[in-house]
Design a protein around this motif. Structure first.
Motif, PDB file in Angstrom:
ATOM      1  N   GLU A  42       2.562   1.711  -3.422  1.00  0.00           N
ATOM      2  CA  GLU A  42       1.618   2.150  -4.458  1.00  0.00           C
ATOM      3  C   GLU A  42       1.245   3.623  -4.288  1.00  0.00           C
ATOM      4  O   GLU A  42       1.080   4.349  -5.271  1.00  0.00           O
ATOM      5  CB  GLU A  42       0.394   1.248  -4.444  1.00  0.00           C
ATOM      6  N   ASP A  43       1.144   4.079  -3.038  1.00  0.00           N
ATOM      7  CA  ASP A  43       0.888   5.506  -2.805  1.00  0.00           C
ATOM      8  C   ASP A  43       2.055   6.348  -3.324  1.00  0.00           C
ATOM      9  O   ASP A  43       1.850   7.394  -3.948  1.00  0.00           O
ATOM     10  CB  ASP A  43       0.688   5.772  -1.308  1.00  0.00           C
ATOM     11  N   LEU A  92       4.221   5.530  -5.671  1.00  0.00           N
ATOM     12  CA  LEU A  92       4.252   5.450  -7.134  1.00  0.00           C
ATOM     13  C   LEU A  92       3.217   6.383  -7.772  1.00  0.00           C
ATOM     14  O   LEU A  92       3.454   6.951  -8.840  1.00  0.00           O
ATOM     15  CB  LEU A  92       4.007   4.011  -7.588  1.00  0.00           C
ATOM     16  N   ASP A  93       2.080   6.539  -7.103  1.00  0.00           N
ATOM     17  CA  ASP A  93       1.038   7.432  -7.628  1.00  0.00           C
ATOM     18  C   ASP A  93       1.490   8.899  -7.629  1.00  0.00           C
ATOM     19  O   ASP A  93       0.942   9.718  -8.377  1.00  0.00           O
ATOM     20  CB  ASP A  93      -0.234   7.310  -6.784  1.00  0.00           C
ATOM     21  N   LEU A  94       2.481   9.219  -6.778  1.00  0.00           N
ATOM     22  CA  LEU A  94       2.871  10.614  -6.587  1.00  0.00           C
ATOM     23  C   LEU A  94       4.117  11.026  -7.378  1.00  0.00           C
ATOM     24  O   LEU A  94       4.428  12.216  -7.451  1.00  0.00           O
ATOM     25  CB  LEU A  94       3.123  10.888  -5.093  1.00  0.00           C
ATOM     26  N   LYS A 118      -1.980  10.225   2.076  1.00  0.00           N
ATOM     27  CA  LYS A 118      -1.360  10.434   0.772  1.00  0.00           C
ATOM     28  C   LYS A 118      -1.269  11.918   0.408  1.00  0.00           C
ATOM     29  O   LYS A 118      -0.280  12.367  -0.186  1.00  0.00           O
ATOM     30  CB  LYS A 118      -2.172   9.671  -0.277  1.00  0.00           C
ATOM     31  N   GLN A 119      -2.273  12.691   0.777  1.00  0.00           N
ATOM     32  CA  GLN A 119      -2.270  14.119   0.458  1.00  0.00           C
ATOM     33  C   GLN A 119      -1.118  14.836   1.165  1.00  0.00           C
ATOM     34  O   GLN A 119      -0.424  15.659   0.558  1.00  0.00           O
ATOM     35  CB  GLN A 119      -3.607  14.754   0.862  1.00  0.00           C
ATOM     36  N   GLN A 132       0.828  -1.204   0.000  1.00  0.00           N
ATOM     37  CA  GLN A 132       0.000   0.000   0.000  1.00  0.00           C
ATOM     38  C   GLN A 132       0.864   1.256   0.000  1.00  0.00           C
ATOM     39  O   GLN A 132       0.611   2.210  -0.744  1.00  0.00           O
ATOM     40  CB  GLN A 132      -0.922   0.015   1.223  1.00  0.00           C
ATOM     41  N   TYR A 150       6.586  -3.985 -10.205  1.00  0.00           N
ATOM     42  CA  TYR A 150       6.565  -2.524 -10.093  1.00  0.00           C
ATOM     43  C   TYR A 150       7.715  -1.868 -10.864  1.00  0.00           C
ATOM     44  O   TYR A 150       7.803  -0.636 -10.905  1.00  0.00           O
ATOM     45  CB  TYR A 150       6.650  -2.101  -8.623  1.00  0.00           C
ATOM     46  N   ASN A 157       2.110  13.959  -0.477  1.00  0.00           N
ATOM     47  CA  ASN A 157       2.255  14.682  -1.744  1.00  0.00           C
ATOM     48  C   ASN A 157       2.742  16.111  -1.515  1.00  0.00           C
ATOM     49  O   ASN A 157       3.564  16.631  -2.277  1.00  0.00           O
ATOM     50  CB  ASN A 157       0.928  14.701  -2.492  1.00  0.00           C
TER      51      ASN A 157
END
Length: 340
Positions: free
Chosen positions: A208-209, A211-213, A302-303, A205, A236, A306
């Protein structure tokens, strides 16, 4: 003769610092991945990997009962281990046993075997905070000594003559990239969702967070734990993701633009060398010592992560490294006190 033993990599690094200074005859017994740490430190060790505690016990009894042993020093770990076999052996043979806890967690669990405690004569912990926590978990405070951590003490010394940043980036073919380093651990395996140890998240988890950023200007370095398989994150892999194993840690810690993990002891080591170390723990249920004592920065969503990626963050650790000065000398003096 001193016997050193450990199953885990963290205690292997700790014991390596003591072995190098102690200058006493010794035998070192380790698991296959703990041996890798001893090898890096040029310390000879014998590899023992068994699946049951009975096998460990039989090995120790068969191979060490005729050896004139003055002292046994062990690491600590969950479940079946060579450490517990040597603790039981030492206590039965009236040989003093010292066990070290190099982290700030799971104090009592490290000594549990089939719901019974397997305790040494002495337990060495990192500081008074760890001693108080261990006592709260039910361990006898009379055998616990807050004495320091030689790995954290020596981290600064070992970081003096390292490769320059430009050359480091060139060696990795990552010039002009923003480097984000993720320190992986076996959370999904060690703290499963259906157990009382569940942390509220796992490494997948968290990864993946991250990688999203990240975008094209960033490159993610995933540093594997010694117990993790090389192919763990193969799915990944991509142009801006690299997986590291056995890399020199000091340049990685110092030169990464963002250094992020979950609850690894390596985050504590990194806090000695750099100001900002992020402990990302979404939906955290258990907490992490680095965040409690102000060595690392807790990020829980996550925010917020970021925002740090985009704007950075400043952080004052209040001289975290200072508390570990003199650790090696204190530990060696303690050990020598039980060699006569």
């Amino acid at each position: 003769m001193i016997i050193f033993s450990t199953k885990d990599a963290g205690p292997a690094a700790y014991l390596s610092e003591i072995i190098k200074v102690l200058n006493e005859p010794y035998i070192c017994v380790a698991s296959s991945f703990a041996q890798k740490i001893f090898d890096v430190n040029n310390i000879k060790s014998t590899v023992i990997d068994f699946s049951t505690q009975e096998e460990y016990g039989k090995f120790v009894e068969a191979n060490f009962k005729e050896i004139p042993i003055k002292l046994i020093i062990t690491g600590t770990s969950w479940g079946n281990s060579i450490d517990k076999a040597f603790i039981k052996f030492g206590i039965e043979k009236n040989i003093n046993v010292i066990s070290i806890i190099d982290h700030w967690s799971w104090y009592k669990e490290r000594f549990l075997l089939k719901n019974a405690l397997v305790l040494p004569n002495f337990i060495l912990v990192n500081d008074e905070y760890a001693r108080d926590e261990a006592k709260k978990e039910g361990l006898d405070g009379n055998i616990i000594y807050a004495i320091g951590n030689p790995v954290l003490e020596n981290k600064v010394t070992k970081a003096t003559n390292i490769i320059g940043k430009d050359q480091w980036l060139k060696n990795l073919n990552l010039a002009d990239k923003k480097i984000i380093t993720f320190i992986s651990e076996e959370y999904a395996k060690d703290f499963p969702m259906d157990s009382s140890y569940y942390q509220g998240f796992d490494e997948y988890q968290v990864l993946e967070d991250i990688l999203d950023l990240i975008g094209e200007k960033e490159h993610l370095l995933i540093k594997l734990h010694p117990s993790e398989k090389m192919d763990k994150y193969d799915k990944y892999k991509r142009k801006n993701v690299s997986i590291l194993y056995g890399i020199d840690l000091n340049p990685l810690i110092i030169y990464s633009d963002i250094f992020i993990g979950m609850g690894s002891m390596l985050l504590m080591e990194a806090a000695v060398l750099r100001d900002v170390v992020i402990s990302y723990r979404p939906n955290d249920k258990k907490g992490f010592i680095g965040n409690r004592i102000g060595a690392t920065i807790l990020v829980q969503d996550k925010q917020s992560l970021n925002e740090i990626f985009e704007k950075g963050i400043k952080f004052d650790k209040s001289n975290f490294a200072e508390k570990f000065k003199g650790s090696t000398e204190r530990i060696v003096d303690f050990v020598k006190g039980y060699l006569d």
